[in-house]
Enzyme design. Structure first.
Site, PDB file in Angstrom:
ATOM      1  N   CYS A  81       0.824  -1.201   0.000  1.00 39.66           N
ATOM      2  CA  CYS A  81       0.000   0.000   0.000  1.00 39.66           C
ATOM      3  C   CYS A  81       0.868   1.264   0.000  1.00 39.66           C
ATOM      4  CB  CYS A  81      -1.001  -0.029   1.149  1.00 39.66           C
ATOM      5  SG  CYS A  81      -2.375   1.141   0.919  1.00 39.66           S
ATOM      6  N   HIS A 180      -3.114  -5.127   1.523  1.00 41.71           N
ATOM      7  CA  HIS A 180      -2.505  -5.387   2.830  1.00 41.71           C
ATOM      8  C   HIS A 180      -2.566  -6.883   3.187  1.00 41.71           C
ATOM      9  CE1 HIS A 180      -2.340  -1.147   4.356  1.00 41.71           C
ATOM     10  NE2 HIS A 180      -3.299  -0.990   3.457  1.00 41.71           N
ATOM     11  N   GLU A 182      -0.858  -8.410   5.314  1.00 41.69           N
ATOM     12  CA  GLU A 182      -0.593  -8.568   6.747  1.00 41.69           C
ATOM     13  C   GLU A 182      -1.871  -8.536   7.584  1.00 41.69           C
ATOM     14  OE1 GLU A 182      -0.613  -4.121   6.110  1.00 41.69           O
ATOM     15  OE2 GLU A 182       0.002  -5.907   4.987  1.00 41.69           O
TER      16      GLU A 182
END
Length: 200
Positions: A81, A180, A182
């Site tokens: 991002c 994202h 994560e």
């Protein structure tokens, strides 16, 4: 190299989540805030967050020149991002004083998918990542409008009004996604990056 040491640029953004994901795929992950900490890593993650803030803090913490030098020397780097924006050679809709590392020959449009309220999730098929489409989380995300000859497109949006937009790329040892990983619990993309670090 059996256990690569991978730093997460810990100036702003999803630092803890990336550390947890990297640890989950067998890397030794640690935050990086100082040049001497950068010297000790085999790879670096630039997390999601706010790209203008990360840009300013990179200068305040005197990390810009050390990161530029490590990238030029072949350090594997993954940006998610805001990290994608920081790795782009050209940024559209950025602030005039915003500077990145210009490692990937691509043009990225900042906040291309819209504001925070326009955040969404969608499946993205990623080249080189086995196991089916990746459940991608887009939060005020950029997209890639142009790539240079040396850039491999790893993933594009497949459905909806943004279909065909590039959201994952790789150039040499540099990888970037506009989403994202994560935040999903799916560790395949972090494993892909750790394998890249091992190979480098």
């Amino acid at each position: 190299m059996t256990v690569p040491v991978i730093g997460v640029l810990a100036l702003q953004g999803d630092v803890r989540e990336h550390v947890a994901a990297l640890t989950g795929v067998g890397a030794q992950a640690r935050p990086v805030r100082r040049p001497e900490e950068l010297d000790a890593v085999d790879g670096l993650v630039i997390p999601g967050g706010e790209s203008t803030t990360i840009s300013k803090l990179t200068d305040i913490f005197e990390l810009r020149e050390p990161i530029d030098k490590r990238i030029a020397a072949g350090l594997p780097v993954y940006g998610s991002c805001a990290g994608m924006i920081m790795l782009a050679a050209e940024v559209l809709d950025g602030r005039p004083d915003q500077r990145g590392f210009a490692g990937i020959e691509m043009t990225v449009r900042r906040n291309a998918f819209g504001r925070q309220v326009d955040s969404f999730e969608a499946p993205v098929a990623l080249a080189g990542v086995d196991g089916g489409p990746f459940h991608a989380v887009f939060i005020r995300a950029p997209w890639v409008e142009r790539v240079g000859a040396g850039v491999d497109v790893l993933g594009e949006v497949t459905d909806g009004p943004a279909a065909g937009r590039i959201v994952a790329v790789r150039q040499g040892n540099l990888v970037a996604t506009s989403f994202h990983p994560e935040l999903t619990g799916d560790l395949r993309l972090h494993r892909y990056f750790v394998d890249l670090v091992r190979a480098a």
